[in-house]
Design an enzyme around this catalytic site. Structure first.
Site, PDB file in Angstrom:
ATOM      1  CG  ASP A 165      39.151  -1.809  38.087  1.00  0.00           C
ATOM      2  OD1 ASP A 165      39.442  -1.145  37.853  1.00  0.00           O
ATOM      3  OD2 ASP A 165      38.032  -2.312  38.697  1.00  0.00           O
ATOM      4  N   GLY A 173      33.055   1.959  36.609  1.00  0.00           N
ATOM      5  CA  GLY A 173      33.312   2.603  37.797  1.00  0.00           C
ATOM      6  C   GLY A 173      34.643   1.640  38.192  1.00  0.00           C
ATOM      7  CB  THR A 174      37.280   1.788  36.950  1.00  0.00           C
ATOM      8  OG1 THR A 174      38.532   1.217  36.785  1.00  0.00           O
ATOM      9  CG2 THR A 174      37.467   3.217  36.152  1.00  0.00           C
ATOM     10  CB  THR A 175      41.092   1.767  40.592  1.00  0.00           C
ATOM     11  OG1 THR A 175      39.965   1.961  41.925  1.00  0.00           O
ATOM     12  CG2 THR A 175      42.207   2.660  41.161  1.00  0.00           C
TER      13      THR A 175
END
Length: 267
Positions: free
Chosen positions: A86, A69-71
């Site tokens: 990230d 779960g990220t950017t």
């Protein structure tokens, strides 16, 4: 039949009444539908064979899969591409790794940003690295970014119902220069000037639309990516850690890191 014989065959009123009384003493057994039958209660949340070596807490509350779960984002500039991500990897609500690498090298001057299931995206990247390496040996020269993106798309699309993988493939080649390809869930392929994905992408959609402009310089694109990812990390609980950036041009890779206490935008 004579009247006397018929009277012997026909039951008398007393006999009939006795039969009715006896019948009322027995209850008919009703077979209930299977859905209404009393099912044996399972002591666990799922079926467990006798002698199972797992602990009870593992069976009743199994750990969730590791997910990024990220950017992640990438942008093409005049001379190459800038990628950023990230570094937080989560397992449910637990931060499994606060310094992970979500930008993976695929080949010389080609990389991929990964989001979704960490296992799925790592396995998919491993297949493409192998296939693209063989392709480069056959060609006798460096493969194109478009070829790498199509390999990712091919595997992701053919396994769309089994994979949870969002990808951004970016790089530089002599044929088309800097390129960014977005491969969202489902396995479609789109060439774009800027791509952003992951759980934090929704928080910065307005920032990207307001501040992006084509033909940025290398310094402007790098600053833009750093600010965008830091804004997402400030809002998204699944994004955090450090900001890792990667500049890809004809000169190769330039990797950069901004530590968590030195982000351009704080929470």
């Amino acid at each position: 039949l004579t009247a006397s014989a018929l009277s012997r065959r026909l039951p008398t009123e007393a006999v009939v009444w006795k039969a009715i009384c006896l019948a009322s003493c027995f209850t008919m057994e009703v077979i209930a539908p299977r859905s209404l039958r009393q099912q044996p209660k399972q002591p666990y949340s799922k079926f467990v064979e006798a002698g199972c070596p797992y602990r009870e807490d593992d069976v009743m509350a199994p750990e969730q899969a590791v997910s990024t779960g990220t950017t992640i984002m990438a942008i093409a500039y005049d001379g190459g591409v800038v990628m950023g991500a990230d570094s937080r990897t989560s397992t449910g609500d637990y931060v499994a790794n606060r310094a992970s690498r979500k930008i993976s090298k695929v080949h010389d001057r080609i990389c991929v940003c990964r989001c979704g299931s960490a296992a799925d995206t790592q396995a998919l990247t491993g297949f493409v690295v192998d296939y693209l390496g063989q392709h480069a040996v056959e060609l006798g020269k460096l493969p194109t970014v478009n070829t790498a993106a199509n390999l990712f798309k091919l595997i992701a699309y053919q396994n769309a119902d089994r994979l949870m993988a969002g990808l951004i493939v970016a790089g530089w080649d002599e044929k088309r220069g800097g390129q960014v390809y977005s491969i969202p869930l489902g396995g479609s392929l789109h060439r774009v000037n800027m791509a952003c994905d992951g759980s934090g992408s929704g928080y910065i959609a307005g920032f990207l639309d307001a501040n992006y402009r084509p033909n940025m310089t290398k310094a402007e694109a790098l600053t833009f990516v750093q600010k965008a990812v830091s804004h997402a990390m400030a809002r998204d609980g699944s994004s955090g850690g450090m900001i890792r950036t990667l500049v890809i041009s004809k000169d190769g890779f330039e990797e950069g890191v901004i530590e968590g206490n030195k982000l351009p935008v704080g929470p």
